[in-house]
Each structure stands twice: as C-alpha cells, then as structure tokens.
Design a protein around this motif. Structure first.
Motif, PDB file in Angstrom:
ATOM      1  N   GLY A  74      38.683  34.054  34.468  1.00  0.00           N
ATOM      2  CA  GLY A  74      37.869  33.866  35.654  1.00  0.00           C
ATOM      3  C   GLY A  74      36.399  33.790  35.337  1.00  0.00           C
ATOM      4  N   HIS A  75      35.650  33.249  36.274  1.00  0.00           N
ATOM      5  CA  HIS A  75      34.202  33.155  36.110  1.00  0.00           C
ATOM      6  C   HIS A  75      33.553  33.193  37.481  1.00  0.00           C
ATOM      7  N   ILE A  76      32.782  34.236  37.719  1.00  0.00           N
ATOM      8  CA  ILE A  76      32.018  34.428  38.963  1.00  0.00           C
ATOM      9  C   ILE A  76      32.961  34.424  40.174  1.00  0.00           C
ATOM     10  N   HIS A  77      33.186  33.299  40.817  1.00  0.00           N
ATOM     11  CA  HIS A  77      33.951  33.273  42.060  1.00  0.00           C
ATOM     12  C   HIS A  77      35.266  32.503  41.937  1.00  0.00           C
ATOM     13  N   THR A  78      35.735  32.302  40.717  1.00  0.00           N
ATOM     14  CA  THR A  78      36.950  31.535  40.499  1.00  0.00           C
ATOM     15  C   THR A  78      37.878  32.292  39.551  1.00  0.00           C
ATOM     16  N   VAL A  79      39.165  32.225  39.811  1.00  0.00           N
ATOM     17  CA  VAL A  79      40.145  32.838  38.925  1.00  0.00           C
ATOM     18  C   VAL A  79      41.288  31.867  38.692  1.00  0.00           C
ATOM     19  N   TYR A  80      41.818  31.877  37.467  1.00  0.00           N
ATOM     20  CA  TYR A  80      42.917  31.011  37.085  1.00  0.00           C
ATOM     21  C   TYR A  80      44.069  31.856  36.558  1.00  0.00           C
ATOM     22  N   LEU A  81      45.266  31.318  36.701  1.00  0.00           N
ATOM     23  CA  LEU A  81      46.438  31.953  36.112  1.00  0.00           C
ATOM     24  C   LEU A  81      47.222  30.874  35.376  1.00  0.00           C
ATOM     25  N   GLN A  82      47.181  30.926  34.056  1.00  0.00           N
ATOM     26  CA  GLN A  82      47.973  30.013  33.238  1.00  0.00           C
ATOM     27  C   GLN A  82      49.328  30.648  33.017  1.00  0.00           C
ATOM     28  N   MET A  83      50.371  29.960  33.461  1.00  0.00           N
ATOM     29  CA  MET A  83      51.725  30.484  33.373  1.00  0.00           C
ATOM     30  C   MET A  83      52.542  29.624  32.423  1.00  0.00           C
ATOM     31  N   ASN A  84      52.972  30.191  31.327  1.00  0.00           N
ATOM     32  CA  ASN A  84      53.788  29.501  30.333  1.00  0.00           C
ATOM     33  C   ASN A  84      55.170  30.136  30.250  1.00  0.00           C
ATOM     34  N   SER A  85      56.095  29.420  29.648  1.00  0.00           N
ATOM     35  CA  SER A  85      57.468  29.923  29.471  1.00  0.00           C
ATOM     36  C   SER A  85      58.025  30.465  30.779  1.00  0.00           C
ATOM     37  N   LEU A  86      57.888  29.689  31.823  1.00  0.00           N
ATOM     38  CA  LEU A  86      58.306  30.149  33.150  1.00  0.00           C
ATOM     39  C   LEU A  86      59.811  30.336  33.220  1.00  0.00           C
ATOM     40  N   LYS A  87      60.205  31.350  33.982  1.00  0.00           N
ATOM     41  CA  LYS A  87      61.605  31.700  34.161  1.00  0.00           C
ATOM     42  C   LYS A  87      61.969  31.587  35.644  1.00  0.00           C
ATOM     43  N   PRO A  88      63.250  31.406  35.956  1.00  0.00           N
ATOM     44  CA  PRO A  88      63.643  31.351  37.373  1.00  0.00           C
ATOM     45  C   PRO A  88      63.194  32.591  38.148  1.00  0.00           C
ATOM     46  N   GLU A  89      63.139  33.736  37.499  1.00  0.00           N
ATOM     47  CA  GLU A  89      62.717  34.953  38.196  1.00  0.00           C
ATOM     48  C   GLU A  89      61.226  34.986  38.497  1.00  0.00           C
ATOM     49  N   ASP A  90      60.485  34.012  38.007  1.00  0.00           N
ATOM     50  CA  ASP A  90      59.068  33.895  38.369  1.00  0.00           C
ATOM     51  C   ASP A  90      58.887  33.174  39.704  1.00  0.00           C
ATOM     52  N   THR A  91      59.962  32.665  40.257  1.00  0.00           N
ATOM     53  CA  THR A  91      59.892  31.975  41.548  1.00  0.00           C
ATOM     54  C   THR A  91      59.413  32.926  42.636  1.00  0.00           C
ATOM     55  N   ALA A  92      58.347  32.530  43.321  1.00  0.00           N
ATOM     56  CA  ALA A  92      57.754  33.381  44.350  1.00  0.00           C
ATOM     57  C   ALA A  92      56.588  32.646  44.996  1.00  0.00           C
ATOM     58  N   VAL A  93      56.091  33.214  46.085  1.00  0.00           N
ATOM     59  CA  VAL A  93      54.811  32.788  46.624  1.00  0.00           C
ATOM     60  C   VAL A  93      53.742  33.619  45.918  1.00  0.00           C
ATOM     61  N   TYR A  94      52.773  32.933  45.333  1.00  0.00           N
ATOM     62  CA  TYR A  94      51.706  33.595  44.595  1.00  0.00           C
ATOM     63  C   TYR A  94      50.458  33.645  45.475  1.00  0.00           C
ATOM     64  N   TYR A  95      49.882  34.830  45.574  1.00  0.00           N
ATOM     65  CA  TYR A  95      48.718  35.055  46.421  1.00  0.00           C
ATOM     66  C   TYR A  95      47.513  35.440  45.570  1.00  0.00           C
ATOM     67  N   CYS A  96      46.414  34.808  45.840  1.00  0.00           N
ATOM     68  CA  CYS A  96      45.150  35.190  45.228  1.00  0.00           C
ATOM     69  C   CYS A  96      44.572  36.379  45.995  1.00  0.00           C
ATOM     70  N   ASN A  97      43.943  37.290  45.267  1.00  0.00           N
ATOM     71  CA  ASN A  97      43.391  38.506  45.858  1.00  0.00           C
ATOM     72  C   ASN A  97      42.020  38.765  45.257  1.00  0.00           C
ATOM     73  N   ALA A  98      41.101  39.247  46.095  1.00  0.00           N
ATOM     74  CA  ALA A  98      39.761  39.555  45.586  1.00  0.00           C
ATOM     75  C   ALA A  98      39.187  40.755  46.325  1.00  0.00           C
ATOM     76  N   TRP A  99      38.387  41.531  45.605  1.00  0.00           N
ATOM     77  CA  TRP A  99      37.627  42.628  46.199  1.00  0.00           C
ATOM     78  C   TRP A  99      36.177  42.184  46.256  1.00  0.00           C
ATOM     79  N   VAL A 100      35.678  42.081  47.495  1.00  0.00           N
ATOM     80  CA  VAL A 100      34.331  41.588  47.733  1.00  0.00           C
ATOM     81  C   VAL A 100      33.548  42.662  48.465  1.00  0.00           C
ATOM     82  N   SER A 101      32.600  43.275  47.756  1.00  0.00           N
ATOM     83  CA  SER A 101      31.752  44.318  48.353  1.00  0.00           C
ATOM     84  C   SER A 101      32.589  45.377  49.066  1.00  0.00           C
TER      85      SER A 101
END
Length: 116
Positions: A74-101
């Motif tokens: 991540g950098h300042i106000h952006t975050v990335y998630l690189q996902m490799n070797s994905l498995k069927p059990e990784d299936t889900a809705v992925y939510y971004c989360n942040a703590w701001v002040s």
C-alpha cells in the motif's frame, strides 16, 4: 466522508492469480490520514475474517491460511492484495477496510470466485 472503492475481483481457475485494488477518497476534498488498511473476506455461510492488513505502508499482517500466497502492499490512500496460487476455498466476497482518524470504513466488496 471517506469512501473505499475496490476493483479486481473475478473468476479464476485454481492455481491462478488475481490482484485486488482499493482506493480511499474523501468526498468533500478535505485532507485525511489512513493508518491501517486491509482486506477481509466472507464466504457463504461463514463469518467475515481478516485476510491481511498493512499499517503505515510497511507493517503487514496475514491470516495463516494465506501466508506465502498473498501479498499486501500500500501507499498513502491505496492498498493492493496480490493473490497467487488461489484455491477454491479462497472463494469469497473480499472487503477493503481502513481506519481513518479513529473511524472504521468499509468498501462495498468484490467477489472472487476460484473454480475450474
């Protein structure tokens, strides 16, 4: 009000890769500080769980189930998630989360499906 916008979800075969992105923006244009950003996921019938988080852009934390396969950055106000070797059990809705002040903010979620 800070908003999180996610992108990068989709359908991928087992063993494949995906990269999720999340950008924080302030609707009124005021300056804001993000301390920690991260990714959670929720599979059907299961509770939402932490996948990975990063604090001040350099201190990362991972769930045991994704260590060695996922990388958060991540950098300042952006975050990335690189996902490799994905498995069927990784299936889900992925939510971004942040703590701001001291306030917790959530994105709308992006669906990741790992299936052959």
């Amino acid at each position: 009000q800070v908003q999180l916008v996610e992108s990068g979800g989709g359908l991928v075969h087992p063993g494949g890769s995906l990269r999720l992105s999340c950008a924080a923006s302030e609707t009124s244009g005021r300056v804001f500080r993000v301390n920690t950003m991260g990714w959670y996921r929720q599979a059907p019938g299961k509770e939402r769980e932490l996948v990975a988080s990063i604090t001040n852009g350099d201190s990362a934390n991972y769930a045991d189930s994704v260590k060695g396969r996922f990388t958060i950055s991540g950098h300042i106000h952006t975050v990335y998630l690189q996902m490799n070797s994905l498995k069927p059990e990784d299936t889900a809705v992925y939510y971004c989360n942040a703590w701001v002040s001291g306030d917790e903010v959530w994105g709308q979620g992006t669906l990741v499906t790992v299936s052959s």
